[in-house]
Write a protein that holds these residues in place. Structure first.
Motif, PDB file in Angstrom:
ATOM      1  N   LEU A 175     -11.427 -14.464  20.413  1.00 48.83           N
ATOM      2  CA  LEU A 175     -11.035 -13.087  20.719  1.00 48.83           C
ATOM      3  C   LEU A 175     -11.416 -12.130  19.586  1.00 48.83           C
ATOM      4  O   LEU A 175     -11.885 -11.021  19.833  1.00 48.83           O
ATOM      5  N   CYS A 176     -11.220 -12.558  18.348  1.00 47.15           N
ATOM      6  CA  CYS A 176     -11.569 -11.700  17.209  1.00 47.15           C
ATOM      7  C   CYS A 176     -13.076 -11.507  17.100  1.00 47.15           C
ATOM      8  O   CYS A 176     -13.548 -10.435  16.713  1.00 47.15           O
ATOM      9  N   THR A 177     -13.842 -12.547  17.429  1.00 45.79           N
ATOM     10  CA  THR A 177     -15.309 -12.428  17.415  1.00 45.79           C
ATOM     11  C   THR A 177     -15.770 -11.405  18.449  1.00 45.79           C
ATOM     12  O   THR A 177     -16.606 -10.537  18.161  1.00 45.79           O
ATOM     13  N   ILE A 178     -15.232 -11.487  19.659  1.00 43.78           N
ATOM     14  CA  ILE A 178     -15.579 -10.523  20.704  1.00 43.78           C
ATOM     15  C   ILE A 178     -15.181  -9.115  20.259  1.00 43.78           C
ATOM     16  O   ILE A 178     -15.948  -8.146  20.420  1.00 43.78           O
ATOM     17  N   SER A 179     -13.977  -8.994  19.697  1.00 41.40           N
ATOM     18  CA  SER A 179     -13.509  -7.683  19.244  1.00 41.40           C
ATOM     19  C   SER A 179     -14.443  -7.095  18.196  1.00 41.40           C
ATOM     20  O   SER A 179     -14.769  -5.901  18.239  1.00 41.40           O
ATOM     21  N   PHE A 180     -14.902  -7.911  17.259  1.00 44.98           N
ATOM     22  CA  PHE A 180     -15.802  -7.435  16.208  1.00 44.98           C
ATOM     23  C   PHE A 180     -17.088  -6.878  16.795  1.00 44.98           C
ATOM     24  O   PHE A 180     -17.517  -5.766  16.455  1.00 44.98           O
ATOM     25  N   PHE A 181     -17.689  -7.608  17.716  1.00 40.79           N
ATOM     26  CA  PHE A 181     -19.007  -7.218  18.205  1.00 40.79           C
ATOM     27  C   PHE A 181     -18.968  -6.152  19.295  1.00 40.79           C
ATOM     28  O   PHE A 181     -19.999  -5.521  19.565  1.00 40.79           O
ATOM     29  N   VAL A 182     -17.818  -5.917  19.909  1.00 38.56           N
ATOM     30  CA  VAL A 182     -17.746  -4.811  20.868  1.00 38.56           C
ATOM     31  C   VAL A 182     -17.296  -3.519  20.174  1.00 38.56           C
ATOM     32  O   VAL A 182     -17.748  -2.419  20.524  1.00 38.56           O
ATOM     33  N   LEU A 183     -16.431  -3.632  19.180  1.00 43.06           N
ATOM     34  CA  LEU A 183     -15.894  -2.426  18.558  1.00 43.06           C
ATOM     35  C   LEU A 183     -16.849  -1.812  17.543  1.00 43.06           C
ATOM     36  O   LEU A 183     -16.757  -0.611  17.255  1.00 43.06           O
ATOM     37  N   GLY A 184     -17.767  -2.588  17.007  1.00 42.77           N
ATOM     38  CA  GLY A 184     -18.783  -1.997  16.147  1.00 42.77           C
ATOM     39  C   GLY A 184     -19.599  -0.930  16.876  1.00 42.77           C
ATOM     40  O   GLY A 184     -19.640   0.234  16.456  1.00 42.77           O
ATOM     41  N   PRO A 185     -20.246  -1.269  17.995  1.00 44.85           N
ATOM     42  CA  PRO A 185     -20.972  -0.252  18.769  1.00 44.85           C
ATOM     43  C   PRO A 185     -20.062   0.831  19.339  1.00 44.85           C
ATOM     44  O   PRO A 185     -20.444   1.995  19.407  1.00 44.85           O
ATOM     45  N   TYR A 186     -18.854   0.445  19.757  1.00 46.09           N
ATOM     46  CA  TYR A 186     -17.941   1.439  20.353  1.00 46.09           C
ATOM     47  C   TYR A 186     -17.640   2.572  19.380  1.00 46.09           C
ATOM     48  O   TYR A 186     -17.612   3.743  19.770  1.00 46.09           O
ATOM     49  N   THR A 187     -17.421   2.247  18.119  1.00 46.21           N
ATOM     50  CA  THR A 187     -17.053   3.283  17.159  1.00 46.21           C
ATOM     51  C   THR A 187     -18.187   4.266  16.890  1.00 46.21           C
ATOM     52  O   THR A 187     -17.942   5.380  16.418  1.00 46.21           O
ATOM     53  N   LEU A 188     -19.427   3.885  17.197  1.00 47.96           N
ATOM     54  CA  LEU A 188     -20.553   4.779  16.958  1.00 47.96           C
ATOM     55  C   LEU A 188     -20.657   5.881  18.006  1.00 47.96           C
ATOM     56  O   LEU A 188     -21.047   7.008  17.705  1.00 47.96           O
ATOM     57  N   CYS A 189     -20.318   5.565  19.256  1.00 50.44           N
ATOM     58  CA  CYS A 189     -20.656   6.463  20.370  1.00 50.44           C
ATOM     59  C   CYS A 189     -20.004   7.835  20.256  1.00 50.44           C
ATOM     60  O   CYS A 189     -20.682   8.867  20.286  1.00 50.44           O
ATOM     61  N   SER A 190     -18.692   7.872  20.138  1.00 53.46           N
ATOM     62  CA  SER A 190     -18.008   9.167  20.089  1.00 53.46           C
ATOM     63  C   SER A 190     -17.763   9.627  18.665  1.00 53.46           C
ATOM     64  O   SER A 190     -17.041  10.609  18.444  1.00 53.46           O
ATOM     65  N   GLY A 191     -18.376   8.939  17.698  1.00 54.29           N
ATOM     66  CA  GLY A 191     -18.259   9.324  16.312  1.00 54.29           C
ATOM     67  C   GLY A 191     -19.559   9.881  15.780  1.00 54.29           C
ATOM     68  O   GLY A 191     -19.913  11.038  16.021  1.00 54.29           O
ATOM     69  N   VAL A 192     -20.329   9.045  15.090  1.00 51.71           N
ATOM     70  CA  VAL A 192     -21.550   9.528  14.439  1.00 51.71           C
ATOM     71  C   VAL A 192     -22.609   9.973  15.446  1.00 51.71           C
ATOM     72  O   VAL A 192     -23.339  10.947  15.206  1.00 51.71           O
ATOM     73  N   LEU A 193     -22.697   9.301  16.601  1.00 51.37           N
ATOM     74  CA  LEU A 193     -23.677   9.729  17.606  1.00 51.37           C
ATOM     75  C   LEU A 193     -23.301  11.085  18.196  1.00 51.37           C
ATOM     76  O   LEU A 193     -24.160  11.941  18.409  1.00 51.37           O
ATOM     77  N   ALA A 194     -22.014  11.303  18.468  1.00 55.50           N
ATOM     78  CA  ALA A 194     -21.562  12.588  18.992  1.00 55.50           C
ATOM     79  C   ALA A 194     -21.799  13.705  17.979  1.00 55.50           C
ATOM     80  O   ALA A 194     -22.288  14.788  18.331  1.00 55.50           O
ATOM     81  N   LEU A 195     -21.486  13.453  16.720  1.00 55.04           N
ATOM     82  CA  LEU A 195     -21.659  14.474  15.697  1.00 55.04           C
ATOM     83  C   LEU A 195     -23.140  14.720  15.418  1.00 55.04           C
ATOM     84  O   LEU A 195     -23.554  15.853  15.139  1.00 55.04           O
ATOM     85  N   GLY A 196     -23.959  13.673  15.529  1.00 54.55           N
ATOM     86  CA  GLY A 196     -25.392  13.854  15.366  1.00 54.55           C
ATOM     87  C   GLY A 196     -25.992  14.699  16.476  1.00 54.55           C
ATOM     88  O   GLY A 196     -26.869  15.534  16.240  1.00 54.55           O
ATOM     89  N   LEU A 197     -25.505  14.518  17.695  1.00 54.45           N
ATOM     90  CA  LEU A 197     -26.013  15.291  18.831  1.00 54.45           C
ATOM     91  C   LEU A 197     -25.472  16.715  18.843  1.00 54.45           C
ATOM     92  O   LEU A 197     -26.184  17.670  19.154  1.00 54.45           O
ATOM     93  N   GLY A 198     -24.191  16.884  18.517  1.00 52.85           N
ATOM     94  CA  GLY A 198     -23.553  18.188  18.632  1.00 52.85           C
ATOM     95  C   GLY A 198     -23.562  19.025  17.371  1.00 52.85           C
ATOM     96  O   GLY A 198     -23.371  20.244  17.444  1.00 52.85           O
ATOM     97  N   GLY A 199     -23.789  18.393  16.209  1.00 56.29           N
ATOM     98  CA  GLY A 199     -23.748  19.145  14.970  1.00 56.29           C
ATOM     99  C   GLY A 199     -22.382  19.789  14.746  1.00 56.29           C
ATOM    100  O   GLY A 199     -21.375  19.394  15.346  1.00 56.29           O
ATOM    101  N   LYS A 200     -22.346  20.802  13.891  1.00 51.47           N
ATOM    102  CA  LYS A 200     -21.081  21.490  13.633  1.00 51.47           C
ATOM    103  C   LYS A 200     -20.692  22.415  14.776  1.00 51.47           C
ATOM    104  O   LYS A 200     -19.520  22.727  14.964  1.00 51.47           O
ATOM    105  N   ARG A 201     -21.661  22.865  15.557  1.00 52.74           N
ATOM    106  CA  ARG A 201     -21.347  23.765  16.681  1.00 52.74           C
ATOM    107  C   ARG A 201     -20.691  23.017  17.823  1.00 52.74           C
ATOM    108  O   ARG A 201     -19.704  23.491  18.386  1.00 52.74           O
ATOM    109  N   GLY A 202     -21.208  21.860  18.199  1.00 52.03           N
ATOM    110  CA  GLY A 202     -20.728  21.190  19.401  1.00 52.03           C
ATOM    111  C   GLY A 202     -20.312  19.754  19.195  1.00 52.03           C
ATOM    112  O   GLY A 202     -20.267  18.989  20.159  1.00 52.03           O
TER     113      GLY A 202
END
Length: 458
Positions: free
Chosen positions: A360-387
């Motif tokens: 369970l911890c192995t699955i959690s590690f490998f799913v949550l790594g990509p998950y944390t990118l989507c609405s974090g750094v990827l969102a900020l990279g796409l939207g910048g400070k404006r969006g």
């Protein structure tokens, strides 16, 4: 022969052309900015972890609630329906609060969401039936939707783009550690068999955290007399990303017409469904297949969040090294997630408790790594400070619309066909998300990366 004037004495420690005071002032300003960035990082980390004290309490209380409401005929399916309706409210709130945050500012929205969630959590303790649970759960998740968008907006104004992977990796640990801490902390009160106490205690805890955030959180470096860093040059708004949005249309249309943005939305849908299933159902699953007590099931379930926190930090640091090539990091992690879930579907009981927790911890590690990118750094990279907040809100909305299936869908599958069928369905979701991630990685090669600026040292 004419006499010449003797040269004026020069202080060897200062020099003839090096003004000491401006250099000293610049060094002090840089040190002050670094100190306040650290304060901001710690405050956001603690604040969003506090949000999760009033969210993960549901998973901790659920086994006790099933016993308490047994006479009313409430089963896992009904509580799953409550979770799904709450997630719909959360998804709608994400969409609205993201846009509002980019217009009003992140600090105020972040703090208001904390106060409102504490109030809703108190109301949970007075819910006496299924209807009340539906209403309060939906209200709580709606106001909780304000937290992440506010965090992303403040982050974009405090930290340079070249550090966003690491910074948002650390901040993503907030909800993973917050989930883990909530399950350990609130699990201690599950020993009382009084599910209401769990909600009252979590509300009081969030109230204390809110006071600290009000004192230490500043909306922007301008609040301390410093200058904001420039936006990510690869955002969808181009050079206009540094100013406030002139209208909702100007804020939303550039995002909705970006292919990269939609690929991130679809990836987040699959990842959120898997993540929400594990967050919501792991204590119940462990109680049933390993015959654990509610408090022990909650304690063991917290280990998955600790594994995810390590994944968030590690993945964030690695993506900064890759300078915006996120797909090559995410795709292998999704492949491993798919295999792990398929293995769990074949062995739903997991064998020994130790072996099951490793899986369970192995699955959690490998799913949550990509998950944390989507609405974090990827969102900020796409939207910048404006969006940035709007991008995070829409991406999260897509994710939580899919995540609604974690409550009602997975609950019904587990109730009617057992945990093996539920995990087989999740393995299929992971495989489909892996395919989308590969498409994203190939698309990423044909466009400029989301991070193209040097890492700022101050």
């Amino acid at each position: 022969m004419s006499a010449t004037a003797a040269p004026a004495p020069v202080d060897p420690q200062v020099g003839a052309s090096t003004p000491a005071v401006p250099v000293l002032d610049e060094a002090r300003a840089a040190a002050r900015l670094r100190r306040w960035r650290t304060i901001t990082l710690v405050t956001l980390l603690t604040g969003y972890a506090g949000y999760y004290i009033c969210r993960s309490n549901w998973a901790v209380a659920k086994p006790l609630m099933l016993e308490a409401f047994k006479d009313q005929g409430i089963t896992k399916a009904e509580l799953g329906d409550v979770e799904s309706v709450a997630l719909l409210a959360y998804a709608g709130g994400k969409l609205l609060s993201g846009v509002v945050t980019d217009f009003l500012g992140g600090r105020g929205v972040f703090l208001f969401g904390m106060i409102a969630s504490a109030v809703c959590t108190v109301m949970f303790g007075f819910a006496g039936g299924l209807t009340a649970l539906f209403v309060v759960a939906a209200a709580n998740r709606f106001v909780q939707s304000m937290g992440w968008g506010g965090l992303v907006q403040v982050t974009g104004r405090w930290f340079p783009a070249g550090t966003h992977g690491t910074v948002l990796g650390i901040l993503s640990m907030s909800y993973l550690l917050g989930d883990a801490i909530a399950k350990v902390y609130l699990g201690l009160f599950a020993r009382t068999d009084n599910w209401q106490d769990i909600f009252f205690i979590s509300a009081a805890t969030l109230a204390v955290v809110t006071v600290g955030c009000y004192i230490f959180l500043k909306s922007s470096p301008t609040a301390i007399g410093a200058v904001e860093p420039p936006p990510n040059p690869a955002n969808v708004f181009g050079d206009a990303a540094d100013g406030p949005p002139p209208s909702v249309r100007a804020l939303v249309v550039p995002l909705l017409t970006s292919t990269t943005f939609w690929l991130v939305c679809f990836m987040n849908g699959g990842l959120t469904l898997i993540r929400e299933t594990f967050r919501s159902w792991t204590p119940t699953y462990l109680k049933e297949v390993q015959s654990l007590s509610p408090e022990d099931a909650s304690l063991y379930a917290s280990l998955l969040s600790f594994a995810g926190a390590a994944a968030a930090f590690g993945t964030g640091c690695v993506t900064d090294l890759f300078r915006g090539r996120f797909g090559v990091v995410m795709a292998p992690m999704l492949a491993i997630t798919s295999l792990g879930l398929a293995w769990l579907a074949m062995r739903p009981g997991g064998g020994s408790l130790g072996g099951l927790m490793v899986l369970l911890c192995t699955i959690s590690f490998f799913v949550l790594g990509p998950y944390t990118l989507c609405s974090g750094v990827l969102a900020l990279g796409l939207g910048g400070k404006r969006g940035g907040a709007t991008a995070a809100g829409v991406i999260d909305t897509a994710g939580y619309l899919a995540g609604t299936l974690a409550g009602s869908g997975i609950g019904r599958l587990a109730e009617a066909h057992g945990w093996s069928t539920a995990f087989a369905a999740l393995a299929g979701v992971a495989a489909g998300t892996f395919v989308i991630t590969v498409v994203y990685a190939l698309h990423e090669r044909s466009r400029r990366p989301l991070v193209r600026v040097p890492v700022e040292t101050t």
